[in-house]
Design a protein around this motif. Structure first.
Motif, PDB file in Angstrom:
ATOM      1  N   THR A  27       4.516  -2.495   9.575  1.00 22.91           N
ATOM      2  CA  THR A  27       4.020  -2.292   8.207  1.00 22.91           C
ATOM      3  C   THR A  27       5.301  -2.580   7.154  1.00 22.91           C
ATOM      4  O   THR A  27       6.270  -2.659   7.636  1.00 22.91           O
ATOM      5  N   ALA A  42       6.353  -2.839   2.648  1.00 19.29           N
ATOM      6  CA  ALA A  42       6.148  -2.547   1.078  1.00 19.29           C
ATOM      7  C   ALA A  42       7.094  -3.250   0.363  1.00 19.29           C
ATOM      8  O   ALA A  42       8.084  -3.928   0.705  1.00 19.29           O
ATOM      9  N   LYS A  79       1.482  -3.077   2.799  1.00 14.11           N
ATOM     10  CA  LYS A  79       0.760  -1.866   2.581  1.00 14.11           C
ATOM     11  C   LYS A  79       0.772  -1.431   1.199  1.00 14.11           C
ATOM     12  O   LYS A  79      -0.159  -0.785   0.715  1.00 14.11           O
ATOM     13  N   GLU A  80       1.954  -1.724   0.577  1.00 17.28           N
ATOM     14  CA  GLU A  80       2.077  -0.848  -0.811  1.00 17.28           C
ATOM     15  C   GLU A  80       2.924  -1.768  -1.746  1.00 17.28           C
ATOM     16  O   GLU A  80       3.998  -2.101  -1.134  1.00 17.28           O
ATOM     17  N   ARG A 115       8.412   5.399   4.778  1.00 15.56           N
ATOM     18  CA  ARG A 115       6.843   5.339   5.271  1.00 15.56           C
ATOM     19  C   ARG A 115       6.735   4.137   5.742  1.00 15.56           C
ATOM     20  O   ARG A 115       5.580   3.758   6.720  1.00 15.56           O
ATOM     21  N   TYR A 116       7.639   3.050   5.688  1.00 10.01           N
ATOM     22  CA  TYR A 116       7.305   1.729   6.328  1.00 10.01           C
ATOM     23  C   TYR A 116       8.187   1.178   7.048  1.00 10.01           C
ATOM     24  O   TYR A 116       9.473   1.592   6.892  1.00 10.01           O
ATOM     25  N   ASP A 117       7.983   0.033   7.895  1.00 11.42           N
ATOM     26  CA  ASP A 117       9.094  -0.484   8.748  1.00 11.42           C
ATOM     27  C   ASP A 117      10.067  -1.233   8.030  1.00 11.42           C
ATOM     28  O   ASP A 117      11.154  -1.364   8.042  1.00 11.42           O
TER      29      ASP A 117
END
Length: 258
Positions: free
Chosen positions: A8, A10, A43-44, A65-67
């Motif tokens: 993931t 962002a 994702k964002e 939150r994300y990789d």
């Protein structure tokens, strides 16, 4: 789907000019396209003003939150280019003039017979321990710290930096898609399409309305990481469309007979 690898990401786009409308962002779509092709799920996306606290808050939320987190903007030579300071603060690191970046820039300006001013030296600042992202367009490097990739806002430079970064990233199982043309509007398909989505949780089904002339239609897109799952959901979508068509034909025939 149990064997699919999901990675993931962002994006954090930084700059007052984006929020005022003065500059139209070209980087978000470019990054989204390339990440999708690489099997990384964007994702964002957030857009924040040139405010240190806003950047720190957004970055800390996204990187937890994300990789991967990719930033654009705010690493130039002017007073409002504060991204390096904000990233350093988010990581609790000093923001320093990077020795290798200073040499790259000094050599470049010397070749161009231009003064390496204090403002231009600002482009060599980054958190202690950061790794360079090469900039083949205008020399001033971006940088990597943790899972955050900090890049320029100028589209040509941003794109060149992304090209250098992508081969180094861990990638996931690519998302496949199937587009199905539907002659009916969302009001007709909403309920049965929701049932199909519920029955096929390994896919993501989107509906995109169109209006041509005086008629509504919909493009239905089935996405997933397993072709078999997509095909199964797609078959039910085709069956749904046919069922709606038959129902409407019967209704029209009854109306004509009356």
């Amino acid at each position: 789907m149990s064997h699919a690898t999901v990675v993931t990401a962002a994006m954090l786009a930084i700059g007052d000019e984006l929020l005022s409308g003065r500059t139209k962002d070209k980087n978000i779509g470019h990054l989204a396209d390339l990440l999708t092709l690489s099997g990384i799920d964007l994702k964002e996306v957030r857009i924040v003003t040139d405010d240190e606290e806003a950047i720190v808050e957004a970055l800390n939320a996204l990187r937890a939150r994300y990789d991967y987190v990719f930033t654009s903007g705010g690493i130039g030579p002017t007073h409002d280019d504060i991204t390096a300071d904000a990233i350093s603060k988010a990581f609790g690191l000093p923001c320093e003039y990077d020795e290798a970046a200073m040499k790259l820039l000094a050599d470049m300006y010397r070749r161009r017979e231009m003064e390496f001013t204090e403002a231009r030296q600002r482009m060599a600042r980054m958190p202690r321990g950061a790794v360079h992202i090469p900039n083949p367009v205008s020399t001033a490097p971006g940088f990597i710290i943790g899972n955050v990739y900090v890049m320029a806002g100028v589209p040509q430079v941003f794109q060149a930096m992304v090209d250098n970064v992508l081969p180094t990233l861990r990638t996931g199982t690519p998302v496949l898609s199937l587009a199905i043309a539907c002659p009916f509007g969302e009001g007709d398909i909403g309920t049965p399409l929701a049932a199909i989505q519920k029955a096929h949780p390994d896919t993501s089904i989107g509906s995109y309305p169109r209006y041509i002339g005086e008629k509504f239609s919909t493009e239905i897109v089935v996405r997933g990481r397993a072709q078999a799952a997509i095909d199964a959901a797609g078959a039910e979508v085709h069956a749904m469309i046919e069922a709606i068509r038959r129902k409407k034909d019967i209704a029209e025939n009854h109306s004509a007979e009356a």
